[in-house]
Design an enzyme around this catalytic site. Sequence first.
Site, PDB file in Angstrom:
ATOM      1  N   THR A  60     -10.415   0.686   6.746  1.00 44.15           N
ATOM      2  CA  THR A  60     -11.822   0.919   7.503  1.00 44.15           C
ATOM      3  C   THR A  60     -11.351   1.041   9.024  1.00 44.15           C
ATOM      4  O   THR A  60     -11.896   1.726   9.714  1.00 44.15           O
ATOM      5  CB  THR A  60     -12.250  -0.704   7.259  1.00 44.15           C
ATOM      6  OG1 THR A  60     -12.789  -0.705   6.158  1.00 44.15           O
ATOM      7  CG2 THR A  60     -13.519  -0.575   8.418  1.00 44.15           C
ATOM      8  N   SER A 107      -7.289   0.679   0.993  1.00 42.87           N
ATOM      9  CA  SER A 107      -6.106  -0.267   0.660  1.00 42.87           C
ATOM     10  C   SER A 107      -5.886  -0.578  -0.809  1.00 42.87           C
ATOM     11  O   SER A 107      -4.735  -0.700  -1.434  1.00 42.87           O
ATOM     12  CB  SER A 107      -5.821  -1.506   1.431  1.00 42.87           C
ATOM     13  OG  SER A 107      -6.871  -2.446   1.128  1.00 42.87           O
ATOM     14  N   THR A 141      -7.979  -3.716   5.108  1.00 46.92           N
ATOM     15  CA  THR A 141      -8.136  -5.271   5.126  1.00 46.92           C
ATOM     16  C   THR A 141      -8.041  -5.916   3.610  1.00 46.92           C
ATOM     17  O   THR A 141      -7.556  -7.000   3.624  1.00 46.92           O
ATOM     18  CB  THR A 141      -8.882  -5.846   5.977  1.00 46.92           C
ATOM     19  OG1 THR A 141     -10.425  -5.406   5.301  1.00 46.92           O
ATOM     20  CG2 THR A 141      -9.070  -5.270   7.343  1.00 46.92           C
ATOM     21  N   ASP A 142      -8.579  -5.232   2.741  1.00 48.90           N
ATOM     22  CA  ASP A 142      -8.516  -5.660   1.606  1.00 48.90           C
ATOM     23  C   ASP A 142      -7.484  -6.311   0.677  1.00 48.90           C
ATOM     24  O   ASP A 142      -7.566  -7.359   0.233  1.00 48.90           O
ATOM     25  CB  ASP A 142      -9.584  -4.976   0.430  1.00 48.90           C
ATOM     26  CG  ASP A 142     -10.869  -4.522   0.860  1.00 48.90           C
ATOM     27  OD1 ASP A 142     -11.218  -5.250   1.682  1.00 48.90           O
ATOM     28  OD2 ASP A 142     -11.311  -3.588   0.407  1.00 48.90           O
TER      29      ASP A 142
HETATM   30  C1  SIN Z   1      -9.691  -1.249   2.606  1.00 47.53           C
HETATM   31  O1  SIN Z   1      -9.104  -2.226   2.328  1.00 47.53           O
HETATM   32  O2  SIN Z   1      -9.147  -0.128   2.665  1.00 47.53           O
HETATM   33  C2  SIN Z   1     -11.393  -1.179   2.892  1.00 47.53           C
HETATM   34  C3  SIN Z   1     -11.589  -2.440   3.800  1.00 47.53           C
HETATM   35  C4  SIN Z   1     -11.256  -2.629   4.886  1.00 47.53           C
HETATM   36  O3  SIN Z   1     -10.259  -1.765   5.558  1.00 47.53           O
HETATM   37  O4  SIN Z   1     -11.669  -3.532   5.645  1.00 47.53           O
END
Ligand code: SIN
Length: 380
Positions: A60, A107, A141-142
Amino acid sequence: MFAYINLLYLLIAVGSASPIVYPRTTNDTNPFVFTNSNGLNFTQMNATLPNVTIFATGGTIAGSSSSTTATTGYTSGAVGILTLIDAVPAILNISNVAGVQISNVGSEDVTSTLLLKMAKQINEFVCGDPTMAGAVVTHGTDVLEETAFFLDATVNCGKPVIIVGAMRPSTAISADGPYNLLEAVTVAASPLAKDRGAMVVMNDRIVSAYYVTKTNANTLDTFKAIEMGNLGELISDTPYFFYPPVKPTGKKAYSIANVTSIPRVDILFAYEDMHNDTLYNAVLSGAKGIVIAGAGAGGVSTSFNYAIEDVINNYGIPIVQSTRAMSGEVPTSDISTDSALHIASGYLNPMKSRVLLGILLAHNKNMTQIAKAFAGSTDD
Ligand code: SIN
């Protein structure tokens, strides 16, 4: 286009009034002023500042949406590393930065192959280069906590490795990515951050990669170590550590210099009326290790427990019992029997247990050695 780029560089120069910002070429194809011996391109080389390399993977923080209010349904990993760096001119007051685009994916698409590439490059380009102060990894973040745990275990030269993401895409009003990136570079460049392992820096908090987990699917204040707390925080982009450098209990370092692949480890989530065939399906599908996200302190049904013992004893596959609860410990005493070598995850959640088990299997550790490696994280 050229007028826009000139304006951008002028803004960078104005925004970085104190350090020297060397002139950059005014076209997109060569915005670099210095290439080091590893071929890393720096957009500025001010001898009075530390050097930091940013390894970009997507997520993200590099996300883009046509709507400025969308915090879901956007495209992850759409923006390149140079654009991310250029969006935060204040970084150039803190350090000279080079960007390495490892990947540009959400991710969930980060694989163990990508993890190995990342760790090897950080070991080579940052640990192996005395002119580098630290590394930043931009990441979705995932599954960020899994990458952070992997890097914590496999990059161990004392230089800070900071993993950073964002909960709002770069196109959102009040996107959190730019400030998070600035804080991440600041911590990576700070001598105070040495010898603390990998850390997640987001939302003004500095959290140990060994313990951090994503606690909320949507909100900015999501990365926490629930029982262990934060290592420090940033106020006005100045890091403050609550404690001197300290190693998490049970943490061990692993070299991945000779590791070319990580064996498959599956996680099975425990639930009421869980069927034993989920375990055998994992084995038959090729899992070389299994983590159970057990109920409470690693619990599974009586019948599932027999299946676990069968798989340990007759298939030689290590099974680590962790917890599906957000925090807490799985102690050995809660899962042990006389008939099989049950391995308790201690304070490692299922995701971190999976990463550790994969690293141990990649080093050809046997069942007893694996149990010993996990034992450091349990209190009995
Ligand atoms: C991801 O993990 O690539 C999508 C969600 C995020 O980065 O918050």
